[in-house]
Scaffold this motif. Structure first.
Motif, PDB file in Angstrom:
ATOM      1  N   GLU A  13      41.679  30.903  50.265  1.00 48.26           N
ATOM      2  CA  GLU A  13      41.696  32.299  50.695  1.00 48.26           C
ATOM      3  C   GLU A  13      40.456  33.009  50.159  1.00 48.26           C
ATOM      4  O   GLU A  13      40.036  32.784  49.039  1.00 48.26           O
ATOM      5  N   ILE A  14      39.886  33.840  50.987  1.00 54.00           N
ATOM      6  CA  ILE A  14      38.685  34.579  50.596  1.00 54.00           C
ATOM      7  C   ILE A  14      39.027  36.057  50.503  1.00 54.00           C
ATOM      8  O   ILE A  14      39.660  36.615  51.392  1.00 54.00           O
ATOM      9  N   PHE A  15      38.630  36.640  49.379  1.00 53.02           N
ATOM     10  CA  PHE A  15      38.914  38.059  49.166  1.00 53.02           C
ATOM     11  C   PHE A  15      37.731  38.676  48.436  1.00 53.02           C
ATOM     12  O   PHE A  15      37.004  37.986  47.735  1.00 53.02           O
ATOM     13  N   PRO A  16      37.525  39.981  48.587  1.00 53.31           N
ATOM     14  CA  PRO A  16      36.416  40.643  47.914  1.00 53.31           C
ATOM     15  C   PRO A  16      36.778  41.045  46.486  1.00 53.31           C
ATOM     16  O   PRO A  16      37.898  41.472  46.220  1.00 53.31           O
ATOM     17  N   CYS A  17      35.811  40.896  45.590  1.00 54.20           N
ATOM     18  CA  CYS A  17      35.989  41.371  44.226  1.00 54.20           C
ATOM     19  C   CYS A  17      36.148  42.888  44.280  1.00 54.20           C
ATOM     20  O   CYS A  17      35.400  43.567  44.972  1.00 54.20           O
TER      21      CYS A  17
END
Ligand SMILES: [Zn+2]
Length: 53
Positions: free
Chosen positions: A20-24
């Motif tokens: 899963e890709i998420f923004p800091c």
């Protein structure tokens, strides 16, 4: 605690799945979940890379 590899801000472990890709939340860098136990992340490619057709 897992930290953002870019800004070292603490990244909270949520119910995330591998890949899963998420923004800091702090620097906005997109992070990819690379492990759940322990929870680890690494910077995700900013651009969709061409892996070859
Ligand atoms: Zn960050």
């Amino acid at each position: 605690m897992t930290q953002c590899p870019e800004c070292e801000a603490t990244v909270e472990s949520r119910a995330m799945v591998l890949g899963e890709i998420f923004p800091c939340q702090d620097c906005g860098t997109e992070l990819e979940v690379t492990g759940s136990v322990p929870f680890t992340v690494q910077p995700a490619p900013k651009e969709a890379e061409d892996w070859g057709e």
